[in-house]
Design a protein around this motif. Structure first.
Motif, PDB file in Angstrom:
ATOM      1  N   ARG A 239      62.135  38.352 -23.976  1.00 50.59           N
ATOM      2  CA  ARG A 239      60.811  38.060 -23.422  1.00 50.59           C
ATOM      3  C   ARG A 239      60.598  39.043 -22.281  1.00 50.59           C
ATOM      4  O   ARG A 239      61.413  39.130 -21.378  1.00 50.59           O
ATOM      5  N   VAL A 240      59.499  39.779 -22.360  1.00 53.08           N
ATOM      6  CA  VAL A 240      59.252  40.853 -21.393  1.00 53.08           C
ATOM      7  C   VAL A 240      57.848  40.726 -20.835  1.00 53.08           C
ATOM      8  O   VAL A 240      56.898  40.427 -21.560  1.00 53.08           O
ATOM      9  N   GLU A 241      57.738  40.967 -19.523  1.00 50.35           N
ATOM     10  CA  GLU A 241      56.438  41.009 -18.862  1.00 50.35           C
ATOM     11  C   GLU A 241      56.365  42.271 -18.018  1.00 50.35           C
ATOM     12  O   GLU A 241      57.399  42.844 -17.667  1.00 50.35           O
ATOM     13  N   PRO A 242      55.158  42.731 -17.681  1.00 48.48           N
ATOM     14  CA  PRO A 242      55.024  43.942 -16.862  1.00 48.48           C
ATOM     15  C   PRO A 242      55.549  43.733 -15.446  1.00 48.48           C
ATOM     16  O   PRO A 242      55.426  42.645 -14.881  1.00 48.48           O
ATOM     17  N   ASP A 243      56.128  44.765 -14.882  1.00 50.00           N
ATOM     18  CA  ASP A 243      56.589  44.715 -13.500  1.00 50.00           C
ATOM     19  C   ASP A 243      55.400  44.787 -12.551  1.00 50.00           C
ATOM     20  O   ASP A 243      55.420  44.200 -11.478  1.00 50.00           O
ATOM     21  N   ASP A 244      54.366  45.478 -12.950  1.00 50.41           N
ATOM     22  CA  ASP A 244      53.147  45.639 -12.155  1.00 50.41           C
ATOM     23  C   ASP A 244      52.068  44.722 -12.738  1.00 50.41           C
ATOM     24  O   ASP A 244      51.801  44.762 -13.939  1.00 50.41           O
ATOM     25  N   GLY A 245      51.446  43.926 -11.906  1.00 51.13           N
ATOM     26  CA  GLY A 245      50.442  42.972 -12.362  1.00 51.13           C
ATOM     27  C   GLY A 245      49.202  43.585 -12.981  1.00 51.13           C
ATOM     28  O   GLY A 245      48.457  42.924 -13.693  1.00 51.13           O
ATOM     29  N   SER A 246      48.955  44.861 -12.753  1.00 49.70           N
ATOM     30  CA  SER A 246      47.755  45.488 -13.291  1.00 49.70           C
ATOM     31  C   SER A 246      47.936  46.001 -14.726  1.00 49.70           C
ATOM     32  O   SER A 246      46.972  46.401 -15.358  1.00 49.70           O
ATOM     33  N   HIS A 247      49.159  45.994 -15.239  1.00 47.33           N
ATOM     34  CA  HIS A 247      49.419  46.490 -16.589  1.00 47.33           C
ATOM     35  C   HIS A 247      49.366  45.367 -17.623  1.00 47.33           C
ATOM     36  O   HIS A 247      49.684  44.228 -17.328  1.00 47.33           O
ATOM     37  N   VAL A 248      48.980  45.738 -18.826  1.00 47.46           N
ATOM     38  CA  VAL A 248      49.002  44.837 -19.982  1.00 47.46           C
ATOM     39  C   VAL A 248      49.707  45.590 -21.094  1.00 47.46           C
ATOM     40  O   VAL A 248      49.357  46.729 -21.410  1.00 47.46           O
ATOM     41  N   PHE A 249      50.715  44.959 -21.684  1.00 46.21           N
ATOM     42  CA  PHE A 249      51.451  45.569 -22.792  1.00 46.21           C
ATOM     43  C   PHE A 249      51.041  44.880 -24.081  1.00 46.21           C
ATOM     44  O   PHE A 249      50.958  43.659 -24.140  1.00 46.21           O
TER      45      PHE A 249
ATOM     46  N   THR B 141      55.844  50.685 -26.623  1.00 48.60           N
ATOM     47  CA  THR B 141      57.229  50.815 -26.168  1.00 48.60           C
ATOM     48  C   THR B 141      57.243  50.916 -24.652  1.00 48.60           C
ATOM     49  O   THR B 141      56.480  51.687 -24.065  1.00 48.60           O
ATOM     50  N   VAL B 142      58.096  50.110 -24.038  1.00 50.09           N
ATOM     51  CA  VAL B 142      58.216  50.070 -22.574  1.00 50.09           C
ATOM     52  C   VAL B 142      59.686  50.193 -22.190  1.00 50.09           C
ATOM     53  O   VAL B 142      60.574  50.123 -23.037  1.00 50.09           O
ATOM     54  N   LEU B 143      59.948  50.336 -20.901  1.00 56.62           N
ATOM     55  CA  LEU B 143      61.295  50.501 -20.383  1.00 56.62           C
ATOM     56  C   LEU B 143      61.667  49.296 -19.530  1.00 56.62           C
ATOM     57  O   LEU B 143      60.958  48.972 -18.574  1.00 56.62           O
ATOM     58  N   ILE B 144      62.768  48.626 -19.857  1.00 56.16           N
ATOM     59  CA  ILE B 144      63.236  47.466 -19.088  1.00 56.16           C
ATOM     60  C   ILE B 144      63.745  47.942 -17.729  1.00 56.16           C
ATOM     61  O   ILE B 144      64.556  48.861 -17.662  1.00 56.16           O
ATOM     62  N   VAL B 145      63.276  47.301 -16.649  1.00 53.63           N
ATOM     63  CA  VAL B 145      63.700  47.702 -15.299  1.00 53.63           C
ATOM     64  C   VAL B 145      64.369  46.590 -14.510  1.00 53.63           C
ATOM     65  O   VAL B 145      65.064  46.868 -13.533  1.00 53.63           O
ATOM     66  N   ALA B 146      64.194  45.318 -14.910  1.00 53.66           N
ATOM     67  CA  ALA B 146      64.794  44.233 -14.132  1.00 53.66           C
ATOM     68  C   ALA B 146      64.969  42.991 -14.990  1.00 53.66           C
ATOM     69  O   ALA B 146      64.216  42.760 -15.932  1.00 53.66           O
ATOM     70  N   ARG B 147      65.961  42.199 -14.630  1.00 54.37           N
ATOM     71  CA  ARG B 147      66.191  40.905 -15.267  1.00 54.37           C
ATOM     72  C   ARG B 147      65.736  39.829 -14.296  1.00 54.37           C
ATOM     73  O   ARG B 147      66.230  39.738 -13.174  1.00 54.37           O
ATOM     74  N   VAL B 148      64.796  38.999 -14.737  1.00 53.71           N
ATOM     75  CA  VAL B 148      64.253  37.948 -13.882  1.00 53.71           C
ATOM     76  C   VAL B 148      65.059  36.674 -14.042  1.00 53.71           C
ATOM     77  O   VAL B 148      65.408  36.015 -13.067  1.00 53.71           O
TER      78      VAL B 148
END
Length: 112
Positions: A76-86, A91-98
């Motif tokens: 399950r992935v969500e954008p790191d920046d609130g202004s983005h919509v995927f 294809t995106v890059l994973i940067v953090a585990r919440v």
């Protein structure tokens, strides 16, 4: 009969030579412990592709990647920046585990 101390030293030295000579070739024939398991922390830095839905911050969608062992992983992935919509197929890059199953991602610089 040899005294026990002398017999023990003699037996130990013979056993040591035997184990060294027989153990090395035998070790090549024995199966080894191998695993293809990845830790969740290893997911960070990997590109993933969205397979369902639309992801916004606070509303994750399902993304998938295949590791180097050929195993598919769904996250399950969500954008790191609130202004983005995927969206699906992006294809995106994973940067953090919440949490255990939730990750944050940024737009992939290689897959834009």
């Amino acid at each position: 009969m040899l005294p026990p101390f002398v017999a023990a030293i003699l037996a130990f030295s013979i056993a040591l030579c035997f184990v060294r000579k027989v153990g090395k070739p035998l070790g090549r024939l024995m199966p080894r412990e191998e695993t293809s398991a990845l830790s969740e922390i290893d997911f960070i830095g990997r590109p993933v592709r969205f397979v369902t839905g639309e992801a916004t911050q606070g509303n994750p969608a399902e993304a998938r990647f295949v590791d180097e062992f050929g195993q598919a992983h769904y996250l399950r992935v969500e954008p790191d920046d609130g202004s983005h919509v995927f969206v699906r197929g992006q294809t995106v890059l994973i940067v953090a585990r919440v949490s255990a199953s939730l990750y944050r991602a940024i737009k992939s610089p290689r897959h834009e």
